[in-house]
Design an enzyme around this catalytic site. Structure first.
Site, PDB file in Angstrom:
ATOM      1  CB  SER A  87      -0.956  -0.047   1.197  1.00 54.48           C
ATOM      2  OG  SER A  87      -1.888   0.996   1.154  1.00 54.48           O
ATOM      3  CG  HIS A 192      -5.642   0.060  -1.458  1.00 47.62           C
ATOM      4  ND1 HIS A 192      -4.792   0.450  -2.471  1.00 47.62           N
ATOM      5  CD2 HIS A 192      -4.963   0.218  -0.292  1.00 47.62           C
ATOM      6  CE1 HIS A 192      -3.631   0.812  -1.925  1.00 47.62           C
ATOM      7  NE2 HIS A 192      -3.713   0.694  -0.619  1.00 47.62           N
TER       8      HIS A 192
END
Length: 299
Positions: A87, A192
């Site tokens: 991430s 996300h």
């Protein structure tokens, strides 16, 4: 499998006091943290944790902590052959592999954090790890629950779900009915997933005229699980598409990486990698003690 990869920790790993002993010992680490906004630097070393958890603070804080750990590794003459980041960790990985220089990376992470913070405040939600269910079952849950999205494919039986504020109760019920459990993460938004679409558009516009450097070593993308393509495209898609971590690690192993060093606070990625493939070597570096231990292993 004789190549070494460095993998950078993502948002949720942050903790007050991270890298403090590395900061005291190494000038290279001091340079990294001293480049931050003084308010963020103060929160990193003094807290409070709630302030550090805010996206606008957590992202530059972890960006610095991840790169500080990499800088400390270089002090011990340990350098990886390639990288990936989980991430947010993909941004320090881009700096480590030369696609962004440090100042570009810091500039981008501050912009990214602000865009995602605004989006999170507008589209309130959170993230939770689903424990005990295979990825296919989690995808099925998200298809059933409006406002829930698979966000991080961590390993076989651990997938992270992003959810809108109003979807949480239904998500708990759907996961429980399948004998799974939810563990909320220390993040201040639903990342996300499509709830970040507006942030993705802002980032796309920000990167439109940016120049990127050719990578000095391979970096694997969260979005594709393959080696990096067009940075502007991948970084724009990064915030509203799932993290394909399991597939990324499998592809890195297939490419010859047999040793993984997690850089940043905690041991989350090291644990996930061991679950994905117990045959690879896994280490972590988050402080002076773990650095010295790793240095002895490499001596």
């Amino acid at each position: 499998m004789n190549k070494t990869a460095i993998v950078f920790a993502g948002q949720g790993a942050q903790k007050v006091g991270m890298c403090a002993d590395l900061y005291e010992k190494f000038e290279s680490v001091q340079i990294i943290f001293d480049a931050l906004d003084p308010k963020v630097k103060k929160i990193i070393f003094e807290g409070p944790q709630d302030a550090l958890n805010l996206t606008i603070n957590a992202q530059p804080a972890l960006f610095a902590a991840d790169l500080a750990c990499a800088a400390a590794l270089k002090e011990y003459s340990i350098e990886a052959d390639g990288a990936a980041g989980f991430s947010l960790g993909e941004i320090p990985a881009l700096v480590y592999c030369g696609i962004l220089d440090f100042n570009q990376g810091l500039d981008f992470i501050n912009f990214r954090a602000n865009a995602m913070q605004k989006c999170a405040e507008k589209n309130k939600g959170g993230m939770a790890a689903v424990i005990g269910l295979e990825a296919e079952a989690v995808v099925s849950v998200c298809e059933e629950v409006d406002g829930a999205f698979p966000a991080n494919f961590n390993c076989g039986n651990q997938t992270v779900v992003a959810f809108s504020e109003n979807a949480y109760d239904a998500l708990v019920q759907a996961v429980s009915s399948r004998k799974g459990k939810l563990l909320k993460l220390a993040v201040s938004g639903a990342f996300h997933c499509p709830l970040m679409d507006e942030a993705a558009e802002e980032i796309k516009h920000f990167l439109r005229k940016k120049n990127f450097i050719t990578a000095t070593k391979p970096i694997f993308s969260n979005v594709t699980a393959q080696t990096y393509g067009d940075p502007a495209e991948l970084l724009s898609r990064h915030v509203n598409n799932p993290v394909k971590w399991h597939e990324t690690i499998e592809n890195m192993i297939h490419a010859g990486f047999g040793t993984f060093i997690e850089a940043g606070p905690g041991k989350t990625l090291a644990g996930l990698i061991k679950k994905i493939n117990p045959d690879v070597k896994v280490f972590n570096i988050s402080d002076l003690k773990s650095l010295e231990s790793l240095g002895e292993s490499y001596a």
